[in-house]
Design an enzyme around this catalytic site. Structure first.
Site, mmCIF file in Angstrom:
data_model
loop_
_atom_site.group_PDB
_atom_site.id
_atom_site.type_symbol
_atom_site.label_atom_id
_atom_site.label_comp_id
_atom_site.label_asym_id
_atom_site.label_seq_id
_atom_site.Cartn_x
_atom_site.Cartn_y
_atom_site.Cartn_z
ATOM 1 N N HIS A 163 -13.781 8.689 8.626
ATOM 2 C CA HIS A 163 -12.656 7.929 8.082
ATOM 3 C C HIS A 163 -11.395 8.104 8.913
ATOM 4 C CE1 HIS A 163 -10.643 11.316 5.980
ATOM 5 N NE2 HIS A 163 -11.849 11.736 5.639
ATOM 6 N N CYS A 213 -15.685 15.877 6.579
ATOM 7 C CA CYS A 213 -15.755 14.540 7.157
ATOM 8 C C CYS A 213 -15.407 14.587 8.642
ATOM 9 C CB CYS A 213 -14.777 13.613 6.444
ATOM 10 S SG CYS A 213 -15.261 13.284 4.741
#
Lengths: 428, 365
Positions: free
Chosen positions: A260, A277
């Protein structure tokens, strides 16, 4: 009137700046700029609200150009370029840091990068931590440019990639670097690479909440619309299929591992910053978002990528071709004994379906073939080697005369000299 | 506006302007009078006087400059900015209007404009010390803003502190102007009108620095002092050139004593020995600007003790002695931390009971 400050000698002081050691990246970096320009494809999406010059990768290219000027003692030009960069990317902390150092170097010597004056004690810990993170980020960016992958080389994991995968991603955690490939008829071509942050506690995720980024072979599962996401995720998100069957067989837990973007007030995050992430600057993530397709795009996340010439994996590919072909023959011939010999005793399909239940599926499938030959189309072999040797295999299973068939994914483990399937399932 | 009034006086250097300034005597008197009014804290009177004189000489850059200073001091920064901006447009070779423009911008927290103006001032005159100091402050301020952004710190505190910059109160760098009553031979070797565009003086072999060639300046350099530097009237003892013969033995001794005093002053500065350093200055020493002696001492202490290492080396020292007064001119190589500056300096000294102490210090000469 006392003349304690004056002009001529100031130049020299500014030139002694912090990057003597950091910066021999110039030639490699120039090269990468070329690669990038050549590969830039016109965006089909409407131009977003930002200025058109906020292209992917450009902020870093410009930062490294500033570093290069500093290393050459051209501090005046360096400052001018750093200031333009900081204006274009006001939340790019390394750009601001370079501006600060270059300005400060005109009033006193700069001992190292980010030579921020001693802060008050209340803030000193926070300041020291942030500075250390910024220096690490800078080092990672410079190192990644200094040791570019050899031309036309590929990460060793990509044994074979079907044309159905039009792109592929590989992440080198040791370099905080994400490499984006296009899968062309001539093989994988590196089209861009970006600085990327991983988990606060690093890599090798094994448990939910351990703030680590998983290592392995994954696939992008979907594309999340930024409008549905919090600002924190920036330009958007691409979830990956952690935990994959290998992770599950090892009892790993956790979920929600995404690629992201960054929040609006931060251009890039520290090398070790996420809850697991992979985080990229928004312009970089936007390029990936509009380039890659969910489901068919593999994401290999490695501690350190091993770059090899494409022909170097040819022998391994051929030998695995033979293994898979033997499995195909056994299935075509409906020889259940021989076919089951390819499956590991600890085999599990989706929902932990054990081998004895999967045997019924296999029997039904072979009966349905009615003696027709089974063809495997669009094969991909992604090899993951850690304490074990795993092959992640994807193919379309088409019976002779049929136009389509299910897309299947198998996970094979090498046990001694023998490859065994420990997961098999239909993915589409 | 209070801000301006509080921050402006810091570094100003006020010296009487003299007829040597190169324009007519009457006009020089006007400059002096306006300057004195500003110095006396009567900017409104100074402004009135400047306006009155400008009615007769609307183009006179010196008057307009003083008017700008008076405007700044009387709380009219916008007017002062207009005045100085016009001066920079018409006389781009003068560094002083740029400097003062920068000070006014800085007081309005327009740091980028201040910086541009100061960079212009320095481009105009690379050895312009006040502009360098001011620019250093601006750079440091801008750097701290950038650092705050880099570290994503809440910068509200830092931003509220404006840099303190020095407004220049006289055009044509007064530190090189002659002092009235100085022996004729020691008269400034530079034509004051030239100073505004002066480049660092080349090292003089023996004689005091000769006048730099007058560059294009708005004020005609008509003063006789524009002639090549005459031989010193009394004595000249360059330490680097012992061949110069003192006129008399007693003078030689005095020259020796003055030289030692000056070298001791430089040594104390290098050693950051504040007691010895400040002790080298006479009671009657006139601190630059409107500073009190104690404010000046404090500033010196902050500047000197704040450095990790200072080295001051003097060369080409020439000393002229006239009774109980002496003038020492030399080349000063100043190194502090990474800074390395060479400039010419002049010290005026007086002899009190056999001890020579500094009454005036100026750069150039």
């Amino acid at each position: 009137m006392f003349v304690e400050l004056s002009a001529p000698s100031r130049r020299a002081a500014a030139g002694t700046l912090f990057l003597a050691a950091l910066l021999q990246a110039a030639p490699a970096h120039a090269q990468s700029g070329k690669v990038r320009r050549a590969a830039t494809q016109p965006s089909t999406e409407p131009a977003d609200t930002k200025a058109p010059n906020l292209r992917d990768g450009q902020a870093e290219t410009r930062l490294l150009a500033v570093y290069k000027l500093i290393a050459e003692g051209r501090s005046r030009e360096a400052l001018a370029q750093a200031e333009t960069l900081a204006r274009d990317y006001p939340n790019f902390q390394l750009a601001q840091l370079a501006v600060g150092d270059l300005l400060m170097s005109r009033t006193r010597p700069i001992r190292r990068m980010g030579d921020v004056p001693e802060p008050d004690t209340a803030r000193s810990l926070q300041v020291a931590t942030t500075l250390e993170e910024l220096r690490n980020e800078s080092r990672q960016r410079v190192d990644a440019q200094r040791s570019r992958p050899p031309a036309h080389s590929i990460p060793a994991q990509f044994l074979e990639l079907s044309p159905r995968s039009r792109h592929a991603i590989a992440v080198d955690a040791s370099r905080s670097r994400l490499y984006l490939f296009e899968n062309t008829p001539k093989g994988l071509q590196l089209v861009a690479d970006y600085y990327a942050s991983v988990g606060k506690l690093g890599i090798e995720k094994s448990l939910e909440g351990d703030q680590r980024t998983p290592l392995g072979v994954y696939f992008i599962t979907s594309r999340l619309d930024p409008a549905t996401l919090k600002d924190f995720y920036g330009a958007g998100a691409l979830p990956i299929n952690y935990p994959n069957p290998l992770d599950q067989s090892r009892g790993k837990t956790g979920s929600g591992i995404w690629l992201h973007g960054t929040p609006p007030d931060q251009f890039a995050r520290a090398p070790l910053a996420t809850d697991g992430c992979l985080v990229l600057a928004n312009p970089d993530l936007e390029r990936i978002l509009r380039t890659v397709e969910p489901r068919s795009t593999p994401v290999v996340i490695a501690r350190q990528l091993q770059w090899v010439a494409p022909h170097a994996v040819q022998a391994d590919r051929k030998s695995f071709d033979a293994v898979l072909n033997a499995w195909r023959n056994a299935k075509t011939q409906g020889d259940m004994n021989r076919l089951l010999g390819f499956y590991a005793p600890d085999f599990q399909s989706y929902r932990k379906k054990p081998l004895n239940e999967w045997t019924q599926v296999l029997q039904a499938e072979t009966r349905a073939l009615k003696g027709r030959e089974l063809h495997l189309k669009d094969k991909s072999y992604l090899r993951w080697t850690d304490s074990a040797d795993t092959m992640v295999v994807t193919f379309g299973e088409v019976a002779e005369g049929a136009r389509t068939g299910p897309v299947k994914r198998q996970y094979w483990a090498r046990r001694g000299q023998q490859w065994q399937i420990f997961f098999e399932g239909v993915i589409g | 506006m209070k801000q301006v009034r509080r921050t402006l006086p810091r570094l100003l250097r006020l010296l009487a302007l003299t007829a040597l300034l190169g324009t007519g005597a009457a006009q020089a008197d006007d400059y002096t009078e306006i300057t004195q009014l500003i110095k006396a804290g009567k900017p409104a009177d100074a402004l009135a006087k400047a306006d009155q004189r400008l009615a007769a000489n609307p183009r006179d850059p010196q008057l307009r400059f003083l008017r700008g200073v008076a405007q700044a001091d009387s709380g009219k920064p916008a007017d002062a900015i207009t005045t100085f901006t016009k001066l920079t447009e018409e006389y781009p070779e003068l560094p002083e209007p740029y400097n003062n423009l920068a000070v006014l911008y800085a007081n309005q927290n327009q740091l980028d404009k201040a910086r541009t103006a100061l960079e212009m001032a320095i481009r105009t005159n690379p050895s312009y010390a006040t502009a360098h100091e001011n620019l250093g402050d601006i750079y440091a301020k801008l750097a701290s803003q950038a650092y705050n952004k880099a570290l994503q710190l809440d910068a509200t505190n830092a931003n509220s502190v404006k840099p303190k910059l020095a407004l220049i109160r006289e055009l044509f760098a007064p530190e090189t102007a002659g002092k009235p009553g100085r022996p004729a031979a020691a008269a400034p070797a530079t034509a004051p009108a030239v100073v505004a565009t002066q480049r660092p003086a080349p090292p003089a072999a023996v004689a005091p620095a000769p006048a730099p060639t007058p560059a294009a300046t708005p004020v005609p350099a008509s003063a006789p002092s524009a002639a090549p530097a005459p031989a010193p009237a009394i004595a000249q003892a360059p330490t680097a050139a012992p061949s110069a013969t003192p006129a008399a033995a007693s003078d030689a001794a005095a020259v020796q004593a003055v030289t030692s005093a000056v070298q001791a002053w430089a040594a104390a500065w290098s050693a950051k020995d504040m007691q010895a350093y400040l002790g080298a200055y006479d009671k009657s020493f006139d601190p630059p600007g409107r500073q009190t002696r104690s404010a000046w001492e404090k500033e010196r202490e902050a500047r000197i003790v704040g450095k990790s290492k200072i080295n001051v080396q003097l060369s080409d020292v020439t000393v002229a002695v006239n009774g109980d007064k002496a003038t020492a001119r030399f080349r000063q190589a100043y190194t502090a931390d990474a800074l390395n500056v060479t400039s010419r300096k002049t010290l005026d000294l007086v002899n009190q009971n056999g001890r020579w102490s500094i009454v005036r210090e100026s750069t150039g000469g």
